[in-house]
Design an enzyme around this catalytic site. Structure first.
Site, mmCIF file in Angstrom:
data_model
loop_
_atom_site.group_PDB
_atom_site.id
_atom_site.type_symbol
_atom_site.label_atom_id
_atom_site.label_comp_id
_atom_site.label_asym_id
_atom_site.label_seq_id
_atom_site.Cartn_x
_atom_site.Cartn_y
_atom_site.Cartn_z
ATOM 1 N N ASP A 104 -30.426 18.720 -15.089
ATOM 2 C CA ASP A 104 -29.968 19.228 -13.806
ATOM 3 C C ASP A 104 -30.999 18.784 -12.770
ATOM 4 O O ASP A 104 -32.189 19.075 -12.912
ATOM 5 C CB ASP A 104 -29.900 20.764 -13.867
ATOM 6 C CG ASP A 104 -28.775 21.327 -13.023
ATOM 7 O OD1 ASP A 104 -28.654 20.898 -11.865
ATOM 8 O OD2 ASP A 104 -28.045 22.205 -13.521
ATOM 9 N N ASP A 212 -27.416 18.951 -8.366
ATOM 10 C CA ASP A 212 -27.152 20.226 -7.689
ATOM 11 C C ASP A 212 -26.922 20.023 -6.187
ATOM 12 O O ASP A 212 -27.715 19.340 -5.525
ATOM 13 C CB ASP A 212 -28.387 21.121 -7.903
ATOM 14 C CG ASP A 212 -28.143 22.553 -7.476
ATOM 15 O OD1 ASP A 212 -27.283 23.218 -8.057
ATOM 16 O OD2 ASP A 212 -28.823 23.015 -6.526
ATOM 17 N N GLU A 270 -22.642 17.832 -7.772
ATOM 18 C CA GLU A 270 -22.013 19.106 -7.411
ATOM 19 C C GLU A 270 -21.769 19.091 -5.905
ATOM 20 O O GLU A 270 -22.697 18.880 -5.133
ATOM 21 C CB GLU A 270 -22.925 20.274 -7.785
ATOM 22 C CG GLU A 270 -22.202 21.601 -7.640
ATOM 23 C CD GLU A 270 -23.107 22.774 -7.326
ATOM 24 O OE1 GLU A 270 -22.705 23.911 -7.572
ATOM 25 O OE2 GLU A 270 -24.225 22.556 -6.814
ATOM 26 N N HIS A 346 -22.034 28.184 -14.711
ATOM 27 C CA HIS A 346 -22.922 29.348 -14.555
ATOM 28 C C HIS A 346 -22.765 30.030 -13.203
ATOM 29 O O HIS A 346 -23.453 31.006 -12.934
ATOM 30 C CB HIS A 346 -24.361 28.879 -14.730
ATOM 31 C CG HIS A 346 -24.764 27.906 -13.663
ATOM 32 N ND1 HIS A 346 -24.202 26.649 -13.559
ATOM 33 C CD2 HIS A 346 -25.625 28.017 -12.634
ATOM 34 C CE1 HIS A 346 -24.706 26.036 -12.512
ATOM 35 N NE2 HIS A 346 -25.576 26.845 -11.923
ATOM 36 N N ASP A 347 -21.920 29.496 -12.325
ATOM 37 C CA ASP A 347 -21.723 30.091 -10.994
ATOM 38 C C ASP A 347 -20.369 30.780 -10.877
ATOM 39 O O ASP A 347 -19.945 31.123 -9.771
ATOM 40 C CB ASP A 347 -21.789 28.999 -9.915
ATOM 41 C CG ASP A 347 -23.182 28.433 -9.749
ATOM 42 O OD1 ASP A 347 -24.162 29.135 -10.064
ATOM 43 O OD2 ASP A 347 -23.290 27.277 -9.294
HETATM 44 O O1 TEU Z 1 -24.704 26.066 -6.564
HETATM 45 C C1 TEU Z 1 -24.248 25.701 -5.320
HETATM 46 C C2 TEU Z 1 -23.241 26.545 -4.663
HETATM 47 O O2 TEU Z 1 -23.110 26.502 -3.461
HETATM 48 C C3 TEU Z 1 -22.351 27.435 -5.387
HETATM 49 O O3 TEU Z 1 -21.877 27.125 -6.578
HETATM 50 C C4 TEU Z 1 -22.859 28.813 -5.290
HETATM 51 O O4 TEU Z 1 -23.477 29.269 -6.434
HETATM 52 C C5 TEU Z 1 -21.707 29.699 -5.019
HETATM 53 O O5 TEU Z 1 -20.995 29.178 -3.974
HETATM 54 C C6 TEU Z 1 -22.210 31.054 -4.686
HETATM 55 O O6 TEU Z 1 -21.459 31.626 -3.712
HETATM 56 C C7 TEU Z 1 -25.828 25.431 -7.075
HETATM 57 C C8 TEU Z 1 -26.186 26.014 -8.427
HETATM 58 O O7 TEU Z 1 -25.162 25.724 -9.336
HETATM 59 C C9 TEU Z 1 -26.452 27.472 -8.256
HETATM 60 O O8 TEU Z 1 -26.674 28.116 -9.482
HETATM 61 C C10 TEU Z 1 -27.646 27.601 -7.345
HETATM 62 O O9 TEU Z 1 -27.845 28.950 -7.031
HETATM 63 C C11 TEU Z 1 -27.473 26.810 -6.056
HETATM 64 O O10 TEU Z 1 -26.940 25.522 -6.251
HETATM 65 C C12 TEU Z 1 -28.801 26.608 -5.400
HETATM 66 O O11 TEU Z 1 -29.558 25.677 -6.119
#
Ligand code: TEU
Length: 590
Positions: A104, A212, A270, A346-347
């Protein structure tokens, strides 16, 4: 017919590991947290399932303000998870099994504890000052200090995206949390430092990156105020000014030419908040030479109120599922781009809970229905840990105190500040957490019926509570299930992945055609290569549906479904009955 060229990373099955919750072998230095040796010990399980690539959520040195998405050292491992030697060992064990590692890459921001940021914040004269985004305060008409613009923080909606730093009397941009300052990619030294990180991991034997929020790296340099979409909030989402910004393509092309093309890599970006086809094709078309594919969020945003924050809910039906998936399927086939396929990470909450029904009656059927869909659509397939077991959201009985994610904690705090003692509002906020929180996918993986689901030793407390259903829902029970009439969810996934590989000309590279454009309950489609074809009919409702098999389906035989291990007993034409959440796969004339 498809024009997509064959590539190993298109055929790969990628399995996402969330290290804190995967398996605590006891070797890491924090009891109750998963660790790298724990991951390595499960490679045979993953190989057996059909996994080719392991994507690890961040394991780098981190204060864990956002579970490792706040990195303090890109070239070292957090002792919680193990050491660089453990990663080397993991890579060599993966190689032995003809599997690969995807790291990641979190380079939109660092941790506020990263040496670069500590240096940057030390003085306006620091040589690293310009590595982050610093701006002077604004003052309102009453002379009160205000942040440079009205952007809100992504993981703490009520806060400004700017954090004030007393020492130098300036604000730094921190889109996610105050502990995650945004890097200033406009500075060529920052871009070079990122390339150096990529090379470090590729030289160590890793095969690629999940990047990310990579579409956030280029910001509109005038930093304008965002439009007001939530008048009851002081700060507003500023997506328009930092998603797919003006220099994104230049920097991605540069990264590809300078680094990635010198190795044989898999890359997935992402990209929240982007829907524009042309913009997306500019990234994923092979001839653009940017990234192999991106994560588009449309299917996981399906239950958000449009234009609102994520913590909202709305109803949807199979018609919307069909529109979302078929749109991206067609586009990538017609325009030589490439899709990533995912319904969990995970989100997000668990897919059985979000898209179907996670009651005891329907959980397994739901998991298998989603598996039928995921293993038969075009794109690189991503499976999230526990998805192969049909793990579900934690129950509503759990108090909000059990939620550990920074986004959930901030949301719950915000609602309590806005509506102190208002039972109705707070009950609804709790309900939204139970439906949508990121925590649901972060509970420990349920390996067995042993204490703590076998995730850690019995006398250790897991960092996050184990879902109460682990005695019934766990890998060991599912592996051992021995019922000629019924596969476990795990056995179903294993069969589905094997089937996808065996018929990759159809499922990975074949054409896609929607059958039945208007049904509100059934999503049906045909996949075809020049040699063979399959039809899918997936009932996304809790109702029994009388479904007219469309002419164009030309079903020869129903060969698999989620109600029985054997072949579904249904006519191949006319009207068939699809039971609640029933999905069937048939062979079809080309
Ligand atoms: O996530 C980015 C992101 O904007 C979303 O998936 C977010 O978690 C969601 O919209 C919450 O409302 C990435 C990662 O996957 C996440 O775990 C991190 O918290 C974020 O970036 C910051 O690095």
């Amino acid at each position: 017919m498809s024009v997509n060229k064959q590539r190993w990373w298109k055929e790969a099955i990628v399995y996402q590991v969330y290290p804190a919750s995967f398996l605590d072998s006891g070797a890491g230095n924090k009891p109750g947290w998963g660790d790298i040796p724990g991951i390595t010990s499960k490679l045979d399980y993953l190989k057996h399932l059909g996994v080719d690539v392991l994507w690890l959520s961040p394991i780098y040195k981190s204060p864990q303000a956002d579970m490792g998405y706040d990195i303090a050292d890109y070239k070292d491992i957090d002792p919680v998870y193990g050491s660089l030697e453990d990663v080397d060992n993991l890579i060599s064990e993966l190689k032995k099994r003809d599997m690969r590692l995807m790291m990641d890459l979190v380079v939109n921001h660092t941790s506020d504890q990263h040496a670069w940021f500590l240096d940057s914040r030390s003085s306006t004269q620091s040589s690293k000052r310009d590595w982050y985004i610093w701006k002077p305060a604004k003052y309102d008409k009453d002379g009160n200090r205000q942040p440079p613009n009205n952007w809100s923080m992504i993981l703490g909606e009520e806060n400004s995206a700017w954090t004030y730093d007393e020492k130098t009397d300036e604000y730094y941009l921190s889109l996610f949390t105050a502990e995650q300052p945004d890097l200033n990619w406009e500075n060529p030294d920052v871009r070079e430092a990122v390339h150096d990180v990529l090379r470090f991991w590729l030289d160590r034997g890793c095969s690629g990156f999940r990047m990310d929020v990579i579409n956030h790296i280029s910001k509109v340099q005038t930093f304008p105020d965002a439009d007001v979409i939530a008048p009851d909030h002081k700060y507003q989402p500023g997506f328009k000014y930092y998603c797919n910004g003006p220099r994104l393509h230049e920097w991605l092309k540069n990264m590809r030419a300078e680094v990635l093309d010198k190795y044989d890599t898999i890359t997935v970006g992402e990209m929240p908040f982007v829907r524009d086809e042309n913009e997306i094709l500019k990234i994923v078309r092979e001839d653009e030479k940017e990234l192999n594919m991106i994560f588009i969020f449309e299917q996981v945003d399906i239950d958000n109120e449009p234009g609102k924050y994520r913590m909202t809910l709305r109803d949807w039906d199979a018609d919307e599922i069909r529109k979302i998936f078929s749109h991206w399927q067609r586009l990538m086939i017609d325009k030589d781009g490439w899709n990533s396929l995912f319904v969990e990470n995970h989100d997000n909450p668990r897919s059985v809970s979000r898209y179907c029904n996670d009651s005891d009656e329907f959980r397994e059927l739901s998991a298998k229905l989603l598996c039928l869909m995921m293993t038969t659509l075009a794109g690189t397939l991503y499976v999230y840990q526990g998805q192969e077991l049909g793990m579900r959201n934690v129950p509503l009985e759990w108090s909000p105190e059990e939620y550990k994610d920074v986004e959930s904690i901030n949301y719950w705090k915000k609602m309590n500040n806005m509506y102190p003692g208002n039972k109705e509002k707070l009950d609804f906020a709790h309900y939204l957490l139970q439906r949508k929180a990121r925590d649901h996918s972060r509970t420990p993986v349920q390996w067995s019926a042993e204490p703590h689901a076998g995730f850690c030793k019995a006398d250790v407390t897991p960092w996050m509570r184990v879902n109460d259903d682990y005695k019934e829902v766990n890998a060991e029970a599912q592996r051992k299930q021995n019922d000629p009439d019924k596969l476990s969810v795990l056995q179903f996934w294993k069969r589905g992945l094997a089937n996808r590989k065996e018929h990759k000309d159809v499922f990975v590279y074949g054409d896609f055609q929607v059958l039945d454009e208007n049904d509100k309950k059934v999503f049906a489609y045909k996949r075809a290569s020049e040699k063979e074809a399959f039809v899918l009919a997936l009932n996304f409702s809790k109702d029994e549906v009388k479904w007219q098999v469309p002419e164009a389906a030309k079903v020869k035989k129903w060969v698999a479904g989620n109600y029985t291990a054997g072949q579904p007993d249904k006519p191949t034409s006319g009207t068939i009955t699809l039971r609640p959440f029933e999905g069937v796969l048939g062979t079809s004339e080309v």
